[in-house]
Scaffold this motif. Structure first.
Motif, PDB file in Angstrom:
ATOM      1  N   ALA A   1       0.825  -1.206   0.000  1.00 18.70           N
ATOM      2  CA  ALA A   1       0.000   0.000   0.000  1.00 18.70           C
ATOM      3  C   ALA A   1       0.860   1.257   0.000  1.00 18.70           C
ATOM      4  O   ALA A   1       0.563   2.239  -0.686  1.00 18.70           O
ATOM      5  N   VAL A   2       1.944   1.235   0.774  1.00 15.43           N
ATOM      6  CA  VAL A   2       2.860   2.378   0.782  1.00 15.43           C
ATOM      7  C   VAL A   2       3.531   2.527  -0.578  1.00 15.43           C
ATOM      8  O   VAL A   2       3.661   3.642  -1.114  1.00 15.43           O
ATOM      9  N   ALA A   3       3.955   1.402  -1.160  1.00 10.65           N
ATOM     10  CA  ALA A   3       4.635   1.451  -2.458  1.00 10.65           C
ATOM     11  C   ALA A   3       3.723   1.987  -3.551  1.00 10.65           C
ATOM     12  O   ALA A   3       4.197   2.568  -4.535  1.00 10.65           O
ATOM     13  N   ALA A   4       2.415   1.798  -3.399  1.00  8.41           N
ATOM     14  CA  ALA A   4       1.481   2.270  -4.417  1.00  8.41           C
ATOM     15  C   ALA A   4       1.299   3.782  -4.387  1.00  8.41           C
ATOM     16  O   ALA A   4       0.769   4.358  -5.339  1.00  8.41           O
ATOM     17  N   ASP A   5       1.741   4.428  -3.312  1.00 10.03           N
ATOM     18  CA  ASP A   5       1.622   5.878  -3.195  1.00 10.03           C
ATOM     19  C   ASP A   5       2.670   6.545  -4.077  1.00 10.03           C
ATOM     20  O   ASP A   5       3.877   6.358  -3.873  1.00 10.03           O
ATOM     21  N   PRO A   6       2.264   7.328  -5.071  1.00  6.11           N
ATOM     22  CA  PRO A   6       3.253   7.948  -5.967  1.00  6.11           C
ATOM     23  C   PRO A   6       4.165   8.932  -5.247  1.00  6.11           C
ATOM     24  O   PRO A   6       5.241   9.254  -5.755  1.00  6.11           O
ATOM     25  N   GLU A   7       3.762   9.396  -4.071  1.00 11.28           N
ATOM     26  CA  GLU A   7       4.587  10.348  -3.326  1.00 11.28           C
ATOM     27  C   GLU A   7       5.610   9.658  -2.435  1.00 11.28           C
ATOM     28  O   GLU A   7       6.465  10.321  -1.832  1.00 11.28           O
ATOM     29  N   ALA A   8       5.496   8.322  -2.305  1.00 10.32           N
ATOM     30  CA  ALA A   8       6.427   7.619  -1.430  1.00 10.32           C
ATOM     31  C   ALA A   8       7.839   7.685  -2.001  1.00 10.32           C
ATOM     32  O   ALA A   8       8.062   7.585  -3.202  1.00 10.32           O
ATOM     33  N   SER A   9       8.793   7.884  -1.109  1.00  9.61           N
ATOM     34  CA  SER A   9      10.188   8.004  -1.553  1.00  9.61           C
ATOM     35  C   SER A   9      10.990   6.802  -1.075  1.00  9.61           C
ATOM     36  O   SER A   9      10.608   6.100  -0.142  1.00  9.61           O
ATOM     37  N   HIS A  10      12.088   6.556  -1.735  1.00 11.67           N
ATOM     38  CA  HIS A  10      12.951   5.423  -1.409  1.00 11.67           C
ATOM     39  C   HIS A  10      13.940   5.824  -0.326  1.00 11.67           C
ATOM     40  O   HIS A  10      14.613   6.842  -0.425  1.00 11.67           O
ATOM     41  N   ASP A  11      14.005   5.019   0.721  1.00 14.11           N
ATOM     42  CA  ASP A  11      14.948   5.227   1.808  1.00 14.11           C
ATOM     43  C   ASP A  11      16.100   4.245   1.624  1.00 14.11           C
ATOM     44  O   ASP A  11      15.880   3.065   1.350  1.00 14.11           O
ATOM     45  N   ALA A  12      17.313   4.703   1.813  1.00 15.97           N
ATOM     46  CA  ALA A  12      18.471   3.827   1.616  1.00 15.97           C
ATOM     47  C   ALA A  12      18.432   2.625   2.550  1.00 15.97           C
ATOM     48  O   ALA A  12      18.978   1.554   2.240  1.00 15.97           O
ATOM     49  N   ARG A  13      17.784   2.768   3.703  1.00 15.31           N
ATOM     50  CA  ARG A  13      17.716   1.654   4.640  1.00 15.31           C
ATOM     51  C   ARG A  13      16.800   0.538   4.148  1.00 15.31           C
ATOM     52  O   ARG A  13      16.847  -0.586   4.653  1.00 15.31           O
ATOM     53  N   LEU A  14      15.954   0.845   3.156  1.00 15.39           N
ATOM     54  CA  LEU A  14      15.074  -0.187   2.629  1.00 15.39           C
ATOM     55  C   LEU A  14      15.860  -1.332   1.989  1.00 15.39           C
ATOM     56  O   LEU A  14      15.479  -2.503   2.108  1.00 15.39           O
ATOM     57  N   ALA A  15      16.917  -1.000   1.312  1.00 12.95           N
ATOM     58  CA  ALA A  15      17.715  -2.035   0.653  1.00 12.95           C
ATOM     59  C   ALA A  15      18.281  -3.014   1.671  1.00 12.95           C
ATOM     60  O   ALA A  15      18.239  -4.240   1.481  1.00 12.95           O
ATOM     61  N   ALA A  16      18.805  -2.480   2.783  1.00  9.77           N
ATOM     62  CA  ALA A  16      19.349  -3.351   3.822  1.00  9.77           C
ATOM     63  C   ALA A  16      18.254  -4.209   4.452  1.00  9.77           C
ATOM     64  O   ALA A  16      18.441  -5.404   4.711  1.00  9.77           O
ATOM     65  N   ALA A  17      17.075  -3.611   4.686  1.00  9.26           N
ATOM     66  CA  ALA A  17      15.976  -4.359   5.283  1.00  9.26           C
ATOM     67  C   ALA A  17      15.492  -5.454   4.339  1.00  9.26           C
ATOM     68  O   ALA A  17      15.199  -6.575   4.761  1.00  9.26           O
ATOM     69  N   CYS A  18      15.405  -5.128   3.052  1.00 13.06           N
ATOM     70  CA  CYS A  18      14.994  -6.141   2.075  1.00 13.06           C
ATOM     71  C   CYS A  18      15.999  -7.281   2.004  1.00 13.06           C
ATOM     72  O   CYS A  18      15.630  -8.455   1.855  1.00 13.06           O
ATOM     73  N   TRP A  19      17.272  -6.950   2.134  1.00 12.49           N
ATOM     74  CA  TRP A  19      18.298  -7.999   2.120  1.00 12.49           C
ATOM     75  C   TRP A  19      18.121  -8.922   3.331  1.00 12.49           C
ATOM     76  O   TRP A  19      18.251 -10.142   3.226  1.00 12.49           O
ATOM     77  N   ARG A  20      17.808  -8.329   4.492  1.00 16.37           N
ATOM     78  CA  ARG A  20      17.606  -9.147   5.689  1.00 16.37           C
ATOM     79  C   ARG A  20      16.375 -10.051   5.535  1.00 16.37           C
ATOM     80  O   ARG A  20      16.371 -11.195   5.985  1.00 16.37           O
ATOM     81  N   VAL A  21      15.335  -9.529   4.884  1.00 11.23           N
ATOM     82  CA  VAL A  21      14.153 -10.361   4.625  1.00 11.23           C
ATOM     83  C   VAL A  21      14.525 -11.527   3.717  1.00 11.23           C
ATOM     84  O   VAL A  21      14.135 -12.676   3.944  1.00 11.23           O
ATOM     85  N   GLN A  22      15.294 -11.241   2.674  1.00 17.81           N
ATOM     86  CA  GLN A  22      15.733 -12.308   1.768  1.00 17.81           C
ATOM     87  C   GLN A  22      16.543 -13.355   2.518  1.00 17.81           C
ATOM     88  O   GLN A  22      16.339 -14.566   2.335  1.00 17.81           O
ATOM     89  N   ALA A  23      17.460 -12.917   3.371  1.00 17.63           N
ATOM     90  CA  ALA A  23      18.272 -13.855   4.133  1.00 17.63           C
ATOM     91  C   ALA A  23      17.414 -14.694   5.069  1.00 17.63           C
ATOM     92  O   ALA A  23      17.653 -15.901   5.243  1.00 17.63           O
ATOM     93  N   ALA A  24      16.399 -14.070   5.673  1.00 21.58           N
ATOM     94  CA  ALA A  24      15.530 -14.810   6.580  1.00 21.58           C
ATOM     95  C   ALA A  24      14.736 -15.881   5.838  1.00 21.58           C
ATOM     96  O   ALA A  24      14.598 -17.018   6.309  1.00 21.58           O
ATOM     97  N   VAL A  25      14.221 -15.525   4.650  1.00 21.60           N
ATOM     98  CA  VAL A  25      13.472 -16.499   3.865  1.00 21.60           C
ATOM     99  C   VAL A  25      14.368 -17.649   3.442  1.00 21.60           C
ATOM    100  O   VAL A  25      13.988 -18.825   3.512  1.00 21.60           O
ATOM    101  N   GLU A  26      15.589 -17.327   3.010  1.00 18.83           N
ATOM    102  CA  GLU A  26      16.520 -18.385   2.606  1.00 18.83           C
ATOM    103  C   GLU A  26      16.848 -19.300   3.775  1.00 18.83           C
ATOM    104  O   GLU A  26      16.948 -20.525   3.620  1.00 18.83           O
TER     105      GLU A  26
END
Length: 502
Positions: free
Chosen positions: A426-451
């Motif tokens: 829902a947040v990603a669908a907002d055209p005003e939402a901006s990318h935070d550099a910490r998102l990349a690190a958090a996404c990497w941790r999610v990937q590692a957790a799933v693996e």
């Protein structure tokens, strides 16, 4: 679970876009029109009943992902069903050949599931054409009328579904996750075809000892218990729910259907109510669906002039025989364990969690081609399959309390994952939402957790405390991390106490 909770689950269950309501209302319209068309064509009551059932199946069993594919499958229904109807009618006076053919149709109908929704629909339609021939005691002399009723009714149902009221055209097609395993699916469907045939053979033999006229109810019970199940645990739970729904339906029939004595107008009105109930409750409660199916059958017997309390007793006994046949088959004939099926669906769901996260992160980074919404729909479908496969563990009659508690914990944490994913998307669908550099690190941790969860390496999967994030996307990712970390314990218990060992 009390009656109040059961009623709330069925009638207050979420119905996004009122899809279930429209599904049920369209069924009443389509089946009603099919019966009217059969009447205008001069068909007898038996022809109208056959046509109504054909329309019901055409509207209920066709579940392809696109309207175009649904239309093709609907067109193929008579192709699959009419030869079976002809065989059943022509073999009416040849019991041995009839019974062997019925068992062959049963096995072939289950085996056809390996070809996806279309194979499933055609297999169900073929089986039910044989069943309705037994229901009506159809012979070769009635075959032309019954075949014409089937064709007319399928055409009428198709005109309603794809012309008059095709609400699916305005909906985003819901992805239907392919069963896990690839070649494993072929093995599972082969096993289930053998199981269903063996269970139906038991039901046929014992059912004929119970009643020489109504034995086919036992075979039908075995068949429908196998529909939409994969493991032995799912089949056992479905068998219990079928018997429970039949018991309640028989009790309701004694109060409602028997006193009517087949009176035309009130019976027709109650038949419409039953059709609506079948379609409206099917997605949320198999027990309730079976209640309506049982009452519908009783009303039809009333119209045919053969309904009595004794017949309802036979109906209940034959259902018990069919359920027993299914239970014996899944326990002793090439069993497919609940553990293997559940683990595969959970792994698929976890990988979809990672895919959803990656798509949402890409969308936040400015990639307009990324579509996390489609991934969320897929995740919901996968979680539905997880709930179905775990149902034997969380069933009230399951005596293994430790496994039940772990299964509930897994479901709760997967629901947490889905909730955080929906918030992130829902947040990603907002055209005003901006990318935070910490998102990349958090996404990497999610990937590692799933693996770690999907590959079994939980030694590095730890719960990390994060400061409260002001950014909504980051907050959802942190919540997702926590849920994945907590999943490690219930999913990776020692081999001696698996999550699902049934």
């Amino acid at each position: 679970m009390g009656w109040e909770a059961v009623l709330k689950r069925v009638f207050v269950a979420p119905d996004p876009g009122r899809v279930r309501l429209r599904f049920a209302a369209r069924a009443v319209l389509g089946i009603g029109l099919a019966v009217v068309v059969c009447g205008l064509a001069g068909h007898s009551l038996a022809g109208a009943v056959t046509g109504g059932l054909a329309a019901l199946l055409a509207l209920f069993t066709v579940t392809d992902t696109t309207v175009r594919r649904q239309a093709v499958t609907t067109a193929l229904l008579p192709v699959a069903g009419l030869p079976v109807l002809a065989a059943a009618a022509l073999l009416h006076d040849e019991p041995l050949a009839r019974d062997l053919t019925f068992l062959a149709v049963t096995g072939a109908g289950v085996y056809a599931r390996r070809w996806g929704p279309r194979g499933h629909s055609l297999g169900v339609f073929a089986f039910m054409m044989f069943f309705v021939a037994q229901f009506l005691h159809a012979t070769g002399g009635r075959l032309p009328e019954l075949a014409a009723a089937v064709v007319l009714s399928v055409l009428t149902a198709a005109a309603v579904r794809f012309g008059l009221w095709c609400y699916e055209r305005r909906l985003t097609p819901a992805p239907v996750p392919a069963p896990p395993g690839g070649r494993g699916l072929a093995r599972i469907t082969t096993r289930q075809a053998v199981q269903a045939t063996a269970g139906a053979g038991f039901a046929l033999l014992v059912g004929q000892l119970v009643s020489g006229e109504r034995w086919y109810w036992a075979v039908g019970a075995t068949w429908w218990i196998f529909v939409n199940t994969t493991s032995r645990g799912e089949t056992l739970v479905r068998g219990f729910r079928r018997v429970l729904g039949t018991v309640i339906g028989v009790g309701l029939g004694l109060l409602v259907a028997v006193p009517l004595h087949g009176a035309g107008v009130p019976t027709a009105a109650l038949v419409a109510v039953c059709v609506f109930g079948i379609f409206y409750t099917a997605a949320v409660s198999y027990t309730w669906m079976m209640l309506w199916v049982t009452l519908l059958a009783e009303l039809l017997y009333g119209l045919l002039g053969v309904l009595s309390p004794g017949l309802l007793t036979v109906r209940l006994a034959e259902t018990g025989v069919g359920a027993l046949g299914a239970v014996l088959a899944v326990l002793f004939v090439l069993p497919v364990t609940t553990h293997a099926v559940t683990d595969a669906w959970i792994q698929r769901a976890l990988r979809c969690v990672h895919a959803c996260t990656a798509e949402a992160a890409a969308r936040l980074a400015g990639d307009t081609a990324a579509d996390p919404g489609a991934r969320v729909a897929e995740l919901e479908q996968l979680l539905g399959r997880v709930r179905l496969s775990v149902a034997p563990l969380v069933h009230p009659l399951n005596p293994m309390l430790g496994r039940k508690a772990r299964a509930r914990r897994v479901l709760d944490l997967l629901d947490d994952c889905a909730r955080e994913i929906r918030g992130l998307v829902a947040v990603a669908a907002d055209p005003e939402a901006s990318h935070d550099a910490r998102l990349a690190a958090a996404c990497w941790r999610v990937q590692a957790a799933v693996e770690a969860l999907t590959e079994g390496g939980t030694e590095h999967l730890t719960l990390t405390d994060h400061p409260t994030a002001a950014e909504p996307a980051l907050a959802h990712l942190h919540g997702l991390e926590r849920a994945l970390a907590e999943l490690a314990h219930p999913l990776r218990t020692p081999p001696g106490s698996p999550l699902v060992g049934a």
